[in-house]
Design a protein around this motif. Structure first.
Motif: not given
Length: 159
Positions: A50-72
């Motif tokens: 779950a930590m890996l998923a969270l890190k990837l989610f946050v990293d994607q948002m930090d790169n400008g990806v919307s939260a909905s797409v980053a989550g998927v």
């Protein structure tokens, strides 16, 4: 065999550099569907997957990806990483049809570029690869482990 660490939402967010209140908002909006489940009044507990998923989610948002797409993307990549724990890199292959649309696979399963393009009537029959994003999950896991150990080494309550 030692038990893998379980981190509360507050500590998990500290490890990845994200605000826990924003995380709870994103989960309630349905933008991070693979967040650990919880019940009212209880905190979420994040295991290493779950930590890996969270890190990837946050990293994607930090790169400008919307939260909905980053989550998927984060959830798909983390799921593939769980199935292939020895694989150092997981790719997310996006296609042209819907947004977001794609799939996660090990980096060595990404379709070869020469199969991305068809000729004439074969255009649709080929892989419709729009973009490939490859995640260094081995490094992400290492970073998570380092900061998890750092947080575990702190004794006492916050000031």
């Amino acid at each position: 065999m030692s038990m893998p660490p379980l981190l509360t939402t507050k500590i998990a967010c500290k490890v990845v550099g994200y605000d826990p209140d924003r995380l709870n908002e994103q989960v309630s909006l349905g933008n991070f569907a693979c967040a650990p489940k919880t019940s009212p009044g209880r905190t979420r507990l994040f295991d290493p997957h779950a930590m890996l998923a969270l890190k990837l989610f946050v990293d994607q948002m930090d790169n400008g990806v919307s939260a909905s797409v980053a989550g998927v993307i984060a959830c798909e990549v983390a799921t593939e990483a769980r199935v292939n724990p020895e694989c150092p890199a997981i790719s997310y292959v996006l296609d042209y049809f819907t947004h977001p649309s794609g799939y996660a696979c090990t980096y060595d399963q990404v379709p070869a570029p020469e199969t991305w393009f068809g000729a004439g009537d074969d255009d649709i029959a080929r892989h419709d690869v729009r973009q490939v994003i490859t995640f260094n999950v081995a490094k992400a896991r290492s970073i998570i482990a380092h900061y998890t150990e750092y947080e575990r080494s702190i004794i006492g309550s916050e000031d």
